[in-house]
Design an enzyme around this catalytic site. Structure first.
Site, short mmCIF file in Angstrom:
data_model
loop_
_atom_site.label_atom_id
_atom_site.label_comp_id
_atom_site.label_asym_id
_atom_site.label_seq_id
_atom_site.Cartn_x
_atom_site.Cartn_y
_atom_site.Cartn_z
N CYS A 126 -5.26 12.27 3.22
CA CYS A 126 -5.87 10.82 2.92
C CYS A 126 -5.59 9.88 4.00
O CYS A 126 -6.68 9.68 3.65
CB CYS A 126 -4.53 11.14 1.80
N HIS A 138 0.70 7.95 -0.84
CA HIS A 138 -1.66 8.52 -0.64
C HIS A 138 -2.12 7.12 -0.38
O HIS A 138 -1.44 6.00 -0.81
CB HIS A 138 -0.80 8.42 -1.89
#
Length: 528
Positions: A190, A482
């Protein structure tokens, strides 16, 4: 365009030019182009520099225009030429920098075939004169005040044929989703996906790659720029299925080995590594300046490189030592870090100017920039040898912006690593949709020292103004987190990119987010 104006401009063009086309209008227009617009010879350039000032305020700049009916120069930005047109009923004026003709009745720049032909002929004459009269020390003839060396694009016969054979061309509309495409997470990637989303929505970078500007000189198929070019084609192809960036990941691992592996990496570190590899793979050695080996003419430097000025002032003789270093991003300390944060007074020195609010007591991006550019006392343990005193003395150091990049990236230092401490700083920082960098420029500091600087909102000075177009966020802790990205698709349309999933977002969603990397684009660009 207001409804009242749509009826004024007919399909045939501006109906008001006929009032100008009387007697010797062609010769008069040629004289204006020769003397005050293109100015091909040294003599006409001198005359233009002396005579072309606003007759109302005396300014040289502010988009100077000349009335086509009488000898009158006035600035467009402050609407002095508008006042003249209204009082004298002289409806046409010419832009003295670009040669465009403005109609005050139509309230727009107009196109007239006859006038355009005269403009082109006089521009070509000026270019020929320029070859013999331009100063040899000037490397950019467009900066000598002799007109822009760029003519408008006109399609070739071959291009016209291609356009006729492809009538079903894709149109870009306000609700168009071209350019929006998710990216598959290949295992803790990510950090890469969020930077790819920001780069693919950087306007000038998009224009560069979609116009096939990259000419690869690498013998192998390991060029990261070629892969980025392919990536842009994938993003703007119109396909909606998520893209799998496995080749990009492989090339990043190859060229930036410290990022290899399936562990979560820092998005900021990936951004700098990606820019570095892209820069190395596409830099133009012929574009290097002899006096600055760090400068090149590659697209990465053109867009992302700025100049940071460091002034070290001796506390004894007050002599100043100045160095200027290139930068791709600006890393800003946050309140809550182990580094002491400069106490700031609410709403002072530019916070209100940049549209940020102190009502909630939140730290603003402007606060962080003020701290970054404040004078810092280096102390007795960090004495430097002063060139004036010829001895080691205490000094102060101050950083300012000497040259602003087209894209300014601000890195909010949320991850703190030290011998005793490893943690994430979650302090909320308010950031604006529009940012004015004028207070943080080296020129502003010099004006302040000379007692000339006044921090006022100047609506006509847009040189240092930026617009937000991407925000990278980090959710979670230092060990487990994240990354997601907010990107701006059109003027006020925002989307959240969470790997393969893209959803509509509001401006409030963007501005309320924590913020880790903030990407701003210059609002106005000079034609170089």
């Amino acid at each position: 365009i207001p409804d009242a104006l749509t009826t004024t401009m007919s399909p045939a063009g501006c109906p008001h030019v006929n009032s100008f086309k009387v007697d010797n209008w062609k010769q008069n227009l040629r004289v204006i182009y020769q003397c005050f617009v293109w100015s091909g010879s040294a003599e006409t350039r001198k005359r233009k520099a002396k005579s072309c000032i606003c007759h109302m305020c005396g300014a040289h700049l502010n988009r100077l225009h000349s009335c086509l009916y009488c000898v009158f120069f006035a600035c467009f930005a402050k609407k002095h030429i508008h006042e003249h047109a209204k009082s004298k009923r002289h409806n046409l004026a010419i832009d003295l920098l670009y040669g465009g003709i403005y109609c005050f009745m139509c309230q727009d720049y107009i196109y007239d075939k006859d006038m355009e032909q005269i403009a082109k002929e006089e521009q070509r004459k000026a270019w020929k004169l320029q070859g013999t009269t331009a100063l040899p020390t000037c490397s950019r003839t467009t900066r000598c005040g002799i007109g822009e060396k760029y003519s408008t694009w006109e399609p070739t016969k071959r291009e016209l044929e291609l356009l006729r054979h492809n009538p079903k061309r894709r149109r870009i509309t306000s609700n168009c989703t071209i350019g929006l495409r998710g990216l598959i997470n290949l295992g803790n990637t990510c950090f890469m996906n969020c930077i790819v989303q920001a780069l693919t929505h950087t306007p000038l970078l998009r224009d560069f790659f979609l116009s096939d500007r990259h000419k690869c000189e690498m013998q192998s198929n390991s060029c990261l720029v070629c892969e980025m070019s392919q990536l842009f084609q994938e993003f703007y192809s119109g396909h909606r299925s998520p893209h799998i960036p496995f080749r990009l990941l492989h090339l990043v691992w190859t060229h930036a080995r410290h990022l290899a592996g399936y562990e979560q990496q820092d998005a900021h570190e990936f951004l700098i590594a990606a820019l570095d590899v892209l820069h190395r793979h596409c830099k133009d050695d012929n574009g290097k300046k002899a006096n600055n080996p760090n400068h090149c003419n590659c697209i990465i430097d053109q867009i992302f490189t700025g100049g940071l000025q460091s002034d070290v002032t001796c506390q004894v003789c007050h002599g100043v030592s100045t160095t200027i270093d290139p930068f791709w991003d600006i890393s800003l300390d946050l309140p809550g870090s182990s580094t002491p944060f400069w106490p700031l007074s609410p709403g002072g020195d530019g916070s209100a100017l940049n549209g940020e609010s102190h009502t909630t007591g939140a730290t603003t991006l402007t606060d962080c920039l003020r701290r970054f550019t404040r004078p810092e006392h280096l102390g007795s343990s960090a004495k430097i040898k002063c060139s004036g005193c010829h001895s080691y003395q205490e000094s102060t150091k101050q950083l300012t912006m000497k040259k602003l990049p087209i894209v300014a990236c601000f890195h909010l230092k949320r991850f703190e690593h030290s011998a005793k401490l490893r943690r994430k700083i979650t302090t909320y920082v308010s950031f604006p949709l529009e940012l004015d960098m004028t207070p943080f420029m080296a020129s502003s500091k010099e004006s302040r020292m000379n007692g000339q600087y006044q921090q006022t909102v100047d609506p006509f000075n847009n040189d240092n103004k930026y617009s937000l177009f991407a925000v990278v966020n980090h959710q979670g802790t230092l060990e487990s987190g994240h990354y997601t990205t907010f990107i701006r698709q059109h003027k006020d349309q925002w989307f959240k990119c969470d790997d393969a999933i893209i959803t509509k977002a509001s401006i409030k969603d963007v501005l309320d987010s924590e913020g880790y990397l903030l990407f701003y684009h210059k609002q106005f660009l000079e034609y170089e």
